[in-house]
Design a protein around this motif. Structure first.
Motif, PDB file in Angstrom:
ATOM      1  N   ALA A 180      43.180  26.304  44.957  1.00 39.27           N
ATOM      2  CA  ALA A 180      41.749  26.234  45.285  1.00 39.27           C
ATOM      3  C   ALA A 180      41.278  24.785  45.328  1.00 39.27           C
ATOM      4  N   ASN A 181      41.735  23.979  44.363  1.00 38.02           N
ATOM      5  CA  ASN A 181      41.389  22.559  44.363  1.00 38.02           C
ATOM      6  C   ASN A 181      41.920  21.859  45.606  1.00 38.02           C
ATOM      7  N   LEU A 182      43.155  22.218  45.981  1.00 37.93           N
ATOM      8  CA  LEU A 182      43.751  21.617  47.174  1.00 37.93           C
ATOM      9  C   LEU A 182      42.966  22.015  48.422  1.00 37.93           C
ATOM     10  N   PHE A 183      42.573  23.276  48.504  1.00 41.88           N
ATOM     11  CA  PHE A 183      41.766  23.725  49.642  1.00 41.88           C
ATOM     12  C   PHE A 183      40.439  22.966  49.691  1.00 41.88           C
ATOM     13  N   PHE A 184      39.832  22.767  48.525  1.00 41.47           N
ATOM     14  CA  PHE A 184      38.554  22.044  48.461  1.00 41.47           C
ATOM     15  C   PHE A 184      38.745  20.599  48.925  1.00 41.47           C
ATOM     16  N   TRP A 185      39.896  20.024  48.600  1.00 38.66           N
ATOM     17  CA  TRP A 185      40.201  18.663  49.051  1.00 38.66           C
ATOM     18  C   TRP A 185      40.245  18.611  50.577  1.00 38.66           C
ATOM     19  N   PHE A 186      40.698  19.708  51.193  1.00 38.42           N
ATOM     20  CA  PHE A 186      40.730  19.798  52.655  1.00 38.42           C
ATOM     21  C   PHE A 186      39.376  20.188  53.246  1.00 38.42           C
ATOM     22  N   GLY A 187      38.390  20.475  52.393  1.00 38.50           N
ATOM     23  CA  GLY A 187      37.070  20.846  52.886  1.00 38.50           C
ATOM     24  C   GLY A 187      36.801  22.329  52.908  1.00 38.50           C
ATOM     25  N   LEU A 188      37.774  23.136  52.484  1.00 38.25           N
ATOM     26  CA  LEU A 188      37.598  24.587  52.444  1.00 38.25           C
ATOM     27  C   LEU A 188      37.053  24.970  51.074  1.00 38.25           C
ATOM     28  N   HIS A 189      35.817  25.381  51.025  1.00 36.85           N
ATOM     29  CA  HIS A 189      35.157  25.667  49.744  1.00 36.85           C
ATOM     30  C   HIS A 189      35.887  26.779  48.994  1.00 36.85           C
ATOM     31  N   PRO A 190      36.070  26.626  47.676  1.00 32.76           N
ATOM     32  CA  PRO A 190      36.837  27.625  46.909  1.00 32.76           C
ATOM     33  C   PRO A 190      36.070  28.891  46.575  1.00 32.76           C
ATOM     34  N   ALA A 191      34.864  29.057  47.111  1.00 31.81           N
ATOM     35  CA  ALA A 191      34.045  30.232  46.767  1.00 31.81           C
ATOM     36  C   ALA A 191      34.763  31.563  46.982  1.00 31.81           C
ATOM     37  N   PRO A 192      35.469  31.789  48.109  1.00 29.81           N
ATOM     38  CA  PRO A 192      36.153  33.079  48.279  1.00 29.81           C
ATOM     39  C   PRO A 192      37.220  33.330  47.217  1.00 29.81           C
ATOM     40  N   ILE A 193      37.962  32.271  46.867  1.00 29.22           N
ATOM     41  CA  ILE A 193      38.994  32.402  45.835  1.00 29.22           C
ATOM     42  C   ILE A 193      38.347  32.656  44.479  1.00 29.22           C
ATOM     43  N   GLN A 194      37.282  31.931  44.190  1.00 30.23           N
ATOM     44  CA  GLN A 194      36.592  32.098  42.912  1.00 30.23           C
ATOM     45  C   GLN A 194      36.012  33.500  42.773  1.00 30.23           C
ATOM     46  N   ALA A 195      35.565  34.066  43.893  1.00 27.10           N
ATOM     47  CA  ALA A 195      35.016  35.423  43.852  1.00 27.10           C
ATOM     48  C   ALA A 195      36.093  36.430  43.464  1.00 27.10           C
ATOM     49  N   VAL A 196      37.295  36.259  44.032  1.00 22.94           N
ATOM     50  CA  VAL A 196      38.404  37.165  43.724  1.00 22.94           C
ATOM     51  C   VAL A 196      38.821  37.025  42.260  1.00 22.94           C
ATOM     52  N   MET A 197      39.024  35.789  41.820  1.00 21.81           N
ATOM     53  CA  MET A 197      39.467  35.561  40.445  1.00 21.81           C
ATOM     54  C   MET A 197      38.370  35.898  39.446  1.00 21.81           C
ATOM     55  N   GLY A 198      37.121  35.720  39.861  1.00 21.31           N
ATOM     56  CA  GLY A 198      36.001  36.092  38.996  1.00 21.31           C
ATOM     57  C   GLY A 198      35.965  37.584  38.733  1.00 21.31           C
ATOM     58  N   THR A 199      36.326  38.373  39.744  1.00 19.81           N
ATOM     59  CA  THR A 199      36.392  39.830  39.575  1.00 19.81           C
ATOM     60  C   THR A 199      37.459  40.205  38.543  1.00 19.81           C
ATOM     61  N   ILE A 200      38.598  39.527  38.623  1.00 16.41           N
ATOM     62  CA  ILE A 200      39.693  39.790  37.665  1.00 16.41           C
ATOM     63  C   ILE A 200      39.265  39.420  36.251  1.00 16.41           C
ATOM     64  N   SER A 201      38.622  38.247  36.107  1.00 16.80           N
ATOM     65  CA  SER A 201      38.208  37.797  34.774  1.00 16.80           C
ATOM     66  C   SER A 201      37.118  38.705  34.199  1.00 16.80           C
ATOM     67  N   THR A 202      36.232  39.211  35.060  1.00 17.92           N
ATOM     68  CA  THR A 202      35.179  40.117  34.589  1.00 17.92           C
ATOM     69  C   THR A 202      35.766  41.413  34.055  1.00 17.92           C
ATOM     70  N   SER A 203      36.787  41.929  34.736  1.00 21.17           N
ATOM     71  CA  SER A 203      37.446  43.148  34.255  1.00 21.17           C
ATOM     72  C   SER A 203      38.098  42.908  32.902  1.00 21.17           C
ATOM     73  N   MET A 204      38.631  41.703  32.696  1.00 23.94           N
ATOM     74  CA  MET A 204      39.211  41.358  31.390  1.00 23.94           C
ATOM     75  C   MET A 204      38.130  41.342  30.311  1.00 23.94           C
ATOM     76  N   LEU A 205      36.984  40.756  30.626  1.00 24.52           N
ATOM     77  CA  LEU A 205      35.883  40.697  29.660  1.00 24.52           C
ATOM     78  C   LEU A 205      35.396  42.091  29.295  1.00 24.52           C
ATOM     79  N   LEU A 206      35.265  42.959  30.296  1.00 20.53           N
ATOM     80  CA  LEU A 206      34.822  44.327  30.034  1.00 20.53           C
ATOM     81  C   LEU A 206      35.792  45.052  29.100  1.00 20.53           C
ATOM     82  N   SER A 207      37.091  44.824  29.314  1.00 23.53           N
ATOM     83  CA  SER A 207      38.097  45.432  28.434  1.00 23.53           C
ATOM     84  C   SER A 207      37.964  44.898  27.016  1.00 23.53           C
TER      85      SER A 207
END
Length: 437
Positions: free
Chosen positions: A244-271
Motif C-alpha cells: 500500500a505504501n509503495l502504491f501511494f508512492w506511485f500516486g495510487l491512494h491506499p484507500a481501497p486496500i485500507q478498506a479491505v484490511m479495515g474490514t478484516i481488523s473490525t471482524s477481529m475486534l468484534l471477536s
C-alpha cells in the motif's frame, strides 16, 4: 577512511546511500514525466494544507465539541471546505499534472490542463445509484482519493496527445487575420479537442463492456481484489501495507486496500469484544496489534519523517514545510506530506517510506511476544474517532504500554528516515545557497 579520519557506521551508511541514491534521484529528476508529476502534485499543496486545518476543527477528537459544532450548524460549513478541496483532489490533480506536463513539452499549459480536466470528467461515471433510483451526478469517491491515479493517467496522456496533435498543421484551424487573436487562439485546438474527446469516448465504451464498468473501478478493484484473499495474518498485514505504501508512492491512494484490511481488523475486534466479555484469551491480540502499528501514525509513519526534518534539517524549504504539515499529520491527514513534500516519485524517500511498515510492524509483534502488550480494549478501539492522534488512542486501547510503544517506534523511525533525510536536505540546501549567490 576519509582524510585520515575513520568513518563511523552512520557516516559510511550515509555515504553509501548518497552514492547509490543521488544519481538515481538526479536521473529521475531530469525525466519530464516524473518532473511533471512532482510539480503537479506540489501545486495542490495550498489546497491540501489549508483545507486540512479546517478539517481537523470540524472533526476534532472531542465528541462534545463536534456535537456542539453540529448543533449550531457550523460543522457542515467547515466540512464543505474539505468537500471542495481534499474530497475532490483528483479533479485538481488531473489539471495540474497535465498543466505541468504540457509546459514541459512546450505546449500551452492552460489548454492541456483544461482538456485533461474535461477528459477526467468524461471517463468518470456520471450517474449515482442503479436502475430507476439512479440520478445524474458524479460520485465523490471517484473525484477524491480513489480517483487520483486516474487523474494522473489522464493528465499525462491528454497532455501528450494535445501537444503531439497540435504540431500537426492540418489539425490546427486558422481563421482570417481580421479575427481577434483571442478568438482565433480559442478555435485553433478545436479539431485536437474533438480527437481527444473521441479517445475519451472509446475508453468509456471499452470499460462499459467489462465487469468493472469504468476505469476507476477497474484500477481500485484490481488492486484490492488480491488483497482481500490474503487474510489477516501478521505477515499478511505487514506485506499488504508495504505494498500500500509503495502504491501511494506511485500516486495510487491506499484507500481501497485500507478498506479491505479495515474490514478484516473490525471482524477481529468484534471477536475480541465477545472474548473479553466471556473472560477468554484474546485470540487475535497479536494480529490486531501488528495491524494497528504497521503505520505508526499516518501512512508510511511520516510523522517521524517530519520530526527528522525539523530536528536535523537545515534547509528553509523543508523546515518550513514540516512546521506547517506537522499538525495535520498528527491528526492523521497525510496528503500534504505525500503530495506536497513530495514523497510521491521521490527516489530518495521510497525505501524508508515503504520499509517503515516492516520495522514498526515487527517491533509491535515483539512487544506482544515478550509480554509488554498483554491486552486491549476492543470496544474502545472501535469507538475512537479517526482524527484522534494515535499516541492518545494507544493509551486508551492498550494502557500506558501502548503509548510507550508508539513513542518508541516513533523515535526509531526518525533514525530510519534520518540518512535519507540528510541526502534530501543537503541537496535542497545547496540549491538554496546557489539561489542566494
Amino acid at each position: 577512511m576519509k582524510g585520515g579520519i575513520k568513518l563511523t557506521f552512520g557516516e559510511k551508511l550515509q555515504a553509501g546511500l548518497e552514492k547509490t541514491l543521488s544519481p538515481i534521484a538526479a536521473k529521475l529528476g531530469s525525466n519530464k514525466v516524473l518532473r511533471s508529476l512532482s510539480n503537479g502534485m506540489i501545486m495542490t499543496l495550498p489546497l491540501t494544507l489549508g483545507a486540512s486545518l479546517f478539517m481537523i476543527i470540524a472533526n476534532f477528537p472531542v465528541p462534545a465539541f463536534t456535537t456542539w459544532l453540529t448543533n449550531i450548524g457550523v460543522a457542515a460549513q467547515l466540512n464543505a471546505i474539505a468537500g471542495g478541496t481534499l474530497n475532490i483532489l483528483a479533479l485538481f490533480v488531473s489539471f495540474t499534472v497535465a498543466y505541468s506536463y504540457t509546459k514541459e513539452l512546450g505546449g500551452k499549459p492552460e489548454i492541456g490542463g483544461m482538456f485533461s480536466l474535461a477528459s477526467f470528467l468524461i471517463v468518470a461515471p456520471q450517474t449515482i445509484g442503479e436502475g430507476k433510483k439512479a440520478i445524474t451526478g458524479f460520485a465523490g469517491s471517484y473525484l477524491g482519493s480513489q480517483g487520483i491515479f486516474v487523474g494522473i493517467i489522464m493528465g499525462l496522456i491528454v497532455a501528450l496527445l494535445y501537444v503531439k496533435l497540435s504540431n500537426v498543421k492540418k489539425l490546427t484551424l486558422k481563421l482570417p487575420e481580421s479575427v481577434p487573436p483571442m478568438i482565433a487562439n480559442s478555435f485553433a485546438p478545436l479539431m485536437v479537442g474533438i480527437l481527444i474527446f473521441l479517445v475519451d469516448f472509446l475508453i468509456r465504451l471499452a470499460f462499459e463492456f467489462t465487469s468493472w464498468g469504468n476505469i476507476f473501478d477497474f484500477i481500485n478493484k484490481v488492486v484490492a481484489a488480491p488483497i482481500r484473499s490474503v487474510g489477516g495474518s501478521v505477515p499478511a498485514f505487514i506485506l499488504v501495507y508495504m505494498l500500500a505504501n509503495l502504491f501511494f508512492w506511485f500516486g495510487l491512494h491506499p484507500a481501497p486496500i485500507q478498506a479491505v484490511m479495515g474490514t478484516i481488523s473490525t471482524s477481529m475486534l468484534l471477536s475480541m469484544v465477545a472474548q473479553s466479555q466471556a473472560h477468554e484469551t484474546l485470540q487475535y491480540l497479536t494480529n490486531y496489534v501488528v495491524f494497528d502499528f504497521v503505520n505508526n501514525d499516518a501512512t508510511g509513519s511520516t510523522l517521524s519523517l517530519l520530526a527528522a526534518l525539523l530536528i536535523f534539517g537545515r534547509s528553509k524549504r523543508y523546515r518550513s514545510f514540516s512546521k506547517i504539515a506537522l499538525i495535520p499529520n498528527l491528526f492523521g491527514i497525510n496528503e500534504p506530506v505525500v503530495f506536497g513534500l513530495p514523497i510521491m516519485f521521490n527516489a530518495i524517500l521510497v525505501i524508508p517510506f515503504v520499509f517503515s511498515t516492516l520495522f514498526s510492524g515487527f517491533i509491535a509483534w515483539i512487544a506482544v511476544k515478550i509480554g509488554f502488550i498483554t491486552t486491549l480494549h476492543a470496544t474502545v478501539a472501535m469507538s475512537m474517532p479517526w482524527t484522534m492522534p494515535k499516541f492518545v488512542i494507544s493509551f486508551f486501547v492498550y494502557g500506558w504500554q501502548g503509548m510507550v510503544l508508539r513513542i518508541l517506534i516513533f523515535v526509531i523511525l526518525i533514525f530510519i528516515y534520518l540518512p535519507f533525510v540528510k541526502i534530501m536536505d543537503n541537496k535542497e540546501l545547496q540549491t538554496e545557497v546557489q539561489v542566494k549567490e
